[in-house]
Design a protein around this motif. Structure first.
Motif, short mmCIF file in Angstrom:
data_model
loop_
_atom_site.label_atom_id
_atom_site.label_comp_id
_atom_site.label_asym_id
_atom_site.label_seq_id
_atom_site.Cartn_x
_atom_site.Cartn_y
_atom_site.Cartn_z
N LEU A 80 0.83 -1.21 0.00
CA LEU A 80 0.00 0.00 0.00
C LEU A 80 0.87 1.25 0.00
O LEU A 80 0.64 2.19 -0.78
N ILE A 81 1.89 1.28 0.86
CA ILE A 81 2.77 2.45 0.97
C ILE A 81 3.57 2.63 -0.32
O ILE A 81 3.73 3.75 -0.81
N ALA A 82 4.09 1.51 -0.87
CA ALA A 82 4.90 1.59 -2.09
C ALA A 82 4.08 2.11 -3.27
O ALA A 82 4.52 3.01 -4.00
N PHE A 83 2.89 1.57 -3.46
CA PHE A 83 2.05 2.01 -4.57
C PHE A 83 1.53 3.43 -4.34
O PHE A 83 1.33 4.18 -5.29
N PHE A 84 1.33 3.80 -3.07
CA PHE A 84 0.92 5.18 -2.78
C PHE A 84 2.04 6.16 -3.14
O PHE A 84 1.77 7.23 -3.71
N ALA A 85 3.28 5.79 -2.83
CA ALA A 85 4.43 6.64 -3.19
C ALA A 85 4.53 6.79 -4.71
O ALA A 85 4.80 7.88 -5.22
N ILE A 86 4.32 5.69 -5.42
CA ILE A 86 4.33 5.74 -6.89
C ILE A 86 3.21 6.64 -7.39
O ILE A 86 3.41 7.47 -8.30
N GLY A 87 2.05 6.52 -6.79
CA GLY A 87 0.91 7.35 -7.17
C GLY A 87 1.15 8.82 -6.94
O GLY A 87 0.80 9.66 -7.79
N VAL A 88 1.76 9.17 -5.82
CA VAL A 88 2.06 10.57 -5.51
C VAL A 88 3.06 11.14 -6.52
O VAL A 88 2.91 12.28 -7.00
#
Length: 358
Positions: free
Chosen positions: A342-350
């Motif tokens: 979740l954190i990794a994909f959120f960072a990519i999304g940001v």
């Protein structure tokens, strides 16, 4: 909300439901293939099949929500980018974050809906689905007829151990009954008996050679079984351990606390509990990624968007599944396994979202 916001959110919701219908149909088709075989074998009747599919709807909804949000975001924004609407809005001074505001709010509400389903509904409906399958397909009694080594919590302060239990005969062999303190810090009383027999009408047990053991002196004192009140159904005594997926989150939390206090392994329960939280929030993260990737027009249209949805969505599923398996072996902490994707994909999304501002 002005006319532009209404235009964006209406198109976004249409695209979301289109994406949900697509992935929902795929999952439903996969379930239907099994059902077709069971109907052909005479194990399921048509009304059983519809009931089974109905019980599986919450699980399908929670599994497809992130994919539906991702595809809906890509379809909606890429269509606007293709028609140069995104470029026109940016030129007129409207930032991409303002364009994405209401789709992001909608996706957050979807995440909260998935969390609510995971919290209160998923376990109940999964349990009904599993019970129907056991009765119709596997011809199993939900409660076993006999069992060795029974260790079960009867109520909040009573634990029963038996070397052997028989539902048909209504008996227990080699019995120990523990009365524990409410915080499970110590055993307050310990009773032993060579055997026990249930009255099926009242569910009250009568024990042979019933004794109370003094825990300080380790001396056992005989007790009249007629004055000893112990009530429990055979179903409670013989019920098999419930799988984590068939429990609601409050039930999971209760079992985690109980298992921790009595020293039992609660690893799988804790993994499932935290994974349900992180997976529910993935819908919002997928919206962030979908909006960002769709903000620039790319040749190929819908086919490219569907391909991206499948690749990104199933990448998230794959990474999550691998980390859950690693956490089960104890190699990494549970929190890391459940929330790292979740954190990794959120960072990519940001990062993608920031790039889309320009």
């Amino acid at each position: 909300m002005n006319k532009l916001d209404k235009y964006i959110i209406v198109n976004y919701i249409k695209s979301f439901f289109l994406g949900m219908m697509m992935f929902f149909s795929i999952f439903l088709l996969a379930e239907s293939l099994n059902l077709t075989g069971w109907i052909m074998d005479g194990k399921f009747k048509l009304h059983d099949a519809f009931k089974y599919l109905g019980y599986g709807i919450p699980e399908i909804m929670t599994n497809t929500a992130p994919l539906g949000v991702l595809l809906g975001s890509l379809l909606c924004i890429s269509k606007m980018a293709k028609q140069l609407e995104i470029a026109a809005m940016k030129t007129s001074g409207i930032s991409f974050s303002r364009i994405a505001l209401f789709p992001m709010i909608f996706s957050f509400l979807i995440s909260m809906l998935v969390l609510w389903i995971n919290y209160d509904t998923l376990g109940k409906w999964n349990a009904k689905k599993e019970s129907l399958k056991e009765r119709k397909v596997e011809n199993k009694d939900p409660v076993r007829a006999e069992k060795d080594f029974v260790l079960v919590k009867i109520d909040k302060d009573t634990i029963l151990y038996s070397g052997h239990a028989s539902k048909k005969e209504g008996t227990l062999q080699y019995v120990e009954i523990l009365k524990v303190s409410k915080d499970f810090k110590k055993i307050e009383k310990l009773y032993t008996a060579s055997s026990g027999k249930i009255d099926f009408k009242t569910k009250r047990w009568t024990f042979k050679d019933l004794k109370e053991r003094n825990l300080k002196t380790n001396v056992s004192v005989p007790i009249d079984t007629k004055t000893f009140n112990f009530v429990a159904s055979m179903d409670d005594v013989l019920a098999s351990p419930v799988e984590a997926k068939n429990l609601t989150m409050p039930e999971l939390r209760e079992k985690i606390v109980y298992f921790t206090r009595v020293g039992a392994d609660s690893l799988n329960l804790r993994i499932d509990f935290y994974y349900r939280i992180s997976f529910a929030l993935s819908s919002f993260v997928m919206c962030l990624i979908g909006l960002s990737l769709g903000s620039r027009y790319v040749r190929g249209g819908a086919a490219v968007n569907i391909g991206l949805s499948v690749i990104i969505g199933y990448s998230y599923y794959g990474v999550s599944t691998i980390l859950k398996s690693v956490a089960t072996s104890g190699a990494i902490p549970i929190y890391l396994a459940c929330f790292l994707p979740l954190i990794a994909f959120f960072a990519i999304g940001v990062k993608l979202f920031k790039d889309s501002e320009y």
